[in-house]
Design a protein around this motif. Structure first.
Motif, PDB file in Angstrom:
ATOM      1  N   LYS A 104      -4.526   2.751  78.383  1.00  0.00           N
ATOM      2  CA  LYS A 104      -3.587   2.914  77.648  1.00  0.00           C
ATOM      3  C   LYS A 104      -3.134   4.390  76.865  1.00  0.00           C
ATOM      4  O   LYS A 104      -2.536   5.003  76.954  1.00  0.00           O
ATOM      5  CB  LYS A 104      -3.766   1.690  76.466  1.00  0.00           C
ATOM      6  N   ALA A 105      -4.829   5.525  76.579  1.00  0.00           N
ATOM      7  CA  ALA A 105      -4.627   6.046  75.758  1.00  0.00           C
ATOM      8  C   ALA A 105      -4.134   7.062  77.016  1.00  0.00           C
ATOM      9  O   ALA A 105      -3.017   7.906  76.766  1.00  0.00           O
ATOM     10  CB  ALA A 105      -5.600   6.287  75.339  1.00  0.00           C
ATOM     11  N   ALA A 106      -4.639   7.370  78.238  1.00  0.00           N
ATOM     12  CA  ALA A 106      -4.662   8.048  79.274  1.00  0.00           C
ATOM     13  C   ALA A 106      -2.719   8.333  79.359  1.00  0.00           C
ATOM     14  O   ALA A 106      -2.074   9.140  79.452  1.00  0.00           O
ATOM     15  CB  ALA A 106      -4.749   8.173  80.440  1.00  0.00           C
ATOM     16  N   MET A 107      -2.155   6.527  79.675  1.00  0.00           N
ATOM     17  CA  MET A 107      -0.943   6.370  79.912  1.00  0.00           C
ATOM     18  C   MET A 107       0.256   6.916  78.751  1.00  0.00           C
ATOM     19  O   MET A 107       1.190   7.467  79.006  1.00  0.00           O
ATOM     20  CB  MET A 107      -0.400   4.552  80.055  1.00  0.00           C
ATOM     21  N   SER A 108      -0.334   6.615  77.119  1.00  0.00           N
ATOM     22  CA  SER A 108       0.437   7.529  76.106  1.00  0.00           C
ATOM     23  C   SER A 108       0.644   8.464  76.601  1.00  0.00           C
ATOM     24  O   SER A 108       1.472   9.484  76.019  1.00  0.00           O
ATOM     25  CB  SER A 108      -0.108   6.929  75.340  1.00  0.00           C
ATOM     26  N   LYS A 109      -0.392   9.577  76.721  1.00  0.00           N
ATOM     27  CA  LYS A 109      -0.015  11.121  76.957  1.00  0.00           C
ATOM     28  C   LYS A 109       0.300  11.371  77.598  1.00  0.00           C
ATOM     29  O   LYS A 109       1.088  12.158  77.424  1.00  0.00           O
ATOM     30  CB  LYS A 109      -1.888  11.387  76.780  1.00  0.00           C
ATOM     31  N   LYS A 110       0.369  10.597  78.527  1.00  0.00           N
ATOM     32  CA  LYS A 110       1.514  11.280  79.903  1.00  0.00           C
ATOM     33  C   LYS A 110       2.651  11.182  79.590  1.00  0.00           C
ATOM     34  O   LYS A 110       2.935  11.792  79.848  1.00  0.00           O
ATOM     35  CB  LYS A 110       0.830  10.522  81.041  1.00  0.00           C
ATOM     36  N   ALA A 111       3.227   9.894  79.408  1.00  0.00           N
ATOM     37  CA  ALA A 111       4.347   9.432  78.795  1.00  0.00           C
ATOM     38  C   ALA A 111       4.865  10.025  77.833  1.00  0.00           C
ATOM     39  O   ALA A 111       6.288  10.149  77.606  1.00  0.00           O
ATOM     40  CB  ALA A 111       4.870   8.474  79.149  1.00  0.00           C
ATOM     41  N   GLY A 112       3.884  10.898  76.677  1.00  0.00           N
ATOM     42  CA  GLY A 112       4.360  11.333  75.775  1.00  0.00           C
ATOM     43  C   GLY A 112       5.116  10.379  74.357  1.00  0.00           C
ATOM     44  O   GLY A 112       5.137  11.017  73.190  1.00  0.00           O
ATOM     45  N   HIS A 113       4.729   9.559  74.773  1.00  0.00           N
ATOM     46  CA  HIS A 113       4.788   8.461  73.468  1.00  0.00           C
ATOM     47  C   HIS A 113       3.410   7.484  73.392  1.00  0.00           C
ATOM     48  O   HIS A 113       3.121   7.571  75.247  1.00  0.00           O
ATOM     49  CB  HIS A 113       6.039   7.645  73.357  1.00  0.00           C
ATOM     50  N   GLU A 114       4.112   7.243  72.742  1.00  0.00           N
ATOM     51  CA  GLU A 114       2.843   5.751  72.476  1.00  0.00           C
ATOM     52  C   GLU A 114       3.403   3.976  73.340  1.00  0.00           C
ATOM     53  O   GLU A 114       4.405   4.162  73.458  1.00  0.00           O
ATOM     54  CB  GLU A 114       2.519   4.949  71.042  1.00  0.00           C
ATOM     55  N   ILE A 115       2.615   3.981  74.688  1.00  0.00           N
ATOM     56  CA  ILE A 115       2.547   2.978  75.458  1.00  0.00           C
ATOM     57  C   ILE A 115       2.376   1.038  74.573  1.00  0.00           C
ATOM     58  O   ILE A 115       2.058   1.562  74.428  1.00  0.00           O
ATOM     59  CB  ILE A 115       1.901   2.692  77.143  1.00  0.00           C
ATOM     60  N   GLU A 116       3.737   0.571  74.698  1.00  0.00           N
ATOM     61  CA  GLU A 116       3.381  -0.570  74.293  1.00  0.00           C
ATOM     62  C   GLU A 116       3.411  -1.675  75.512  1.00  0.00           C
ATOM     63  O   GLU A 116       3.213  -1.845  76.282  1.00  0.00           O
ATOM     64  CB  GLU A 116       4.899  -1.511  73.970  1.00  0.00           C
ATOM     65  N   LEU A 117       2.265  -2.720  74.571  1.00  0.00           N
ATOM     66  CA  LEU A 117       1.935  -3.304  75.894  1.00  0.00           C
ATOM     67  C   LEU A 117       2.342  -4.930  75.720  1.00  0.00           C
ATOM     68  O   LEU A 117       2.929  -5.322  74.435  1.00  0.00           O
ATOM     69  CB  LEU A 117       0.810  -3.379  75.798  1.00  0.00           C
ATOM     70  N   MET A 118       2.069  -5.524  76.139  1.00  0.00           N
ATOM     71  CA  MET A 118       3.031  -6.837  75.761  1.00  0.00           C
ATOM     72  C   MET A 118       1.789  -8.301  74.921  1.00  0.00           C
ATOM     73  O   MET A 118       1.172  -7.605  74.972  1.00  0.00           O
ATOM     74  CB  MET A 118       2.888  -8.198  77.402  1.00  0.00           C
ATOM     75  N   ALA A 119       2.648  -8.442  74.206  1.00  0.00           N
ATOM     76  CA  ALA A 119       1.700  -9.376  72.872  1.00  0.00           C
ATOM     77  C   ALA A 119       0.519 -10.048  73.343  1.00  0.00           C
ATOM     78  O   ALA A 119      -0.228 -10.193  72.872  1.00  0.00           O
ATOM     79  CB  ALA A 119       2.612 -10.478  71.937  1.00  0.00           C
ATOM     80  N   GLU A 120       0.837 -10.349  74.692  1.00  0.00           N
ATOM     81  CA  GLU A 120      -0.521 -11.407  75.124  1.00  0.00           C
ATOM     82  C   GLU A 120      -1.685 -10.663  75.169  1.00  0.00           C
ATOM     83  O   GLU A 120      -3.469 -11.354  75.312  1.00  0.00           O
ATOM     84  CB  GLU A 120      -0.062 -12.274  76.342  1.00  0.00           C
TER      85      GLU A 120
END
Length: 144
Positions: A104-120
């Protein structure tokens, strides 16, 4: 002889009583591919295992652990199985979903913003470490 028969009958009724209560099984399902077929197979495995054990009076606790490209399974708008996860989560108390914090941290860094996940999905520090911990706790390991 009469007491031996009574002792045997009592032991048998105690043993069959334990069987009647059922056994709890533990399963960790590993998803690390961004492939709808793999994700659906993982969820099919969860449903089939749960149905089987319930049919024989047992219970099963299942945790789906996703990391790497498999984390897309939990990303709204990207997940091809989001509706199934939401429905299964509501229908199955025995089911939980773990998301790798490293991915999640790596994806967020690459996207330049926090990646949101499903509530589940619950974020764990590391998907691999989570799988190790579950196996150390006696969980069976399944990779579809």
């Amino acid at each position: 002889m009469k007491y031996l028969f009574l002792a045997a009958a009592l032991a048998l009724s105690t043993a069959s009583g334990a069987w009647a209560e059922g056994k709890t099984h533990y399963v960790a399902v590993h998803v690390d591919e961004n492939d709808p077929q793999v994700m659906n197979m993982a969820l099919n495995n969860v449903a089939n295992v749960t149905k089987h054990y319930e049919s024989i009076g047992d219970t099963v606790m299942v945790e789906v652990v996703a990391y790497g490209p498999g984390l897309n399974m939990y990303i709204p708008g990207k997940s091809p199985v989001a509706d199934r996860i939401s429905a299964m989560s509501l229908e199955m108390e025995n089911l939980s979903f773990a998301a790798c914090g490293n991915t999640k941290a790596a994806m967020s860094k690459k996207a330049g913003h926090e990646i949101e996940l499903m509530a589940e999905a619950t974020v764990v520090p590391s998907g691999v470490v989570r799988l190790i911990e579950l196996q150390e706790q006696g969980y069976a390991y399944v990779r579809p």
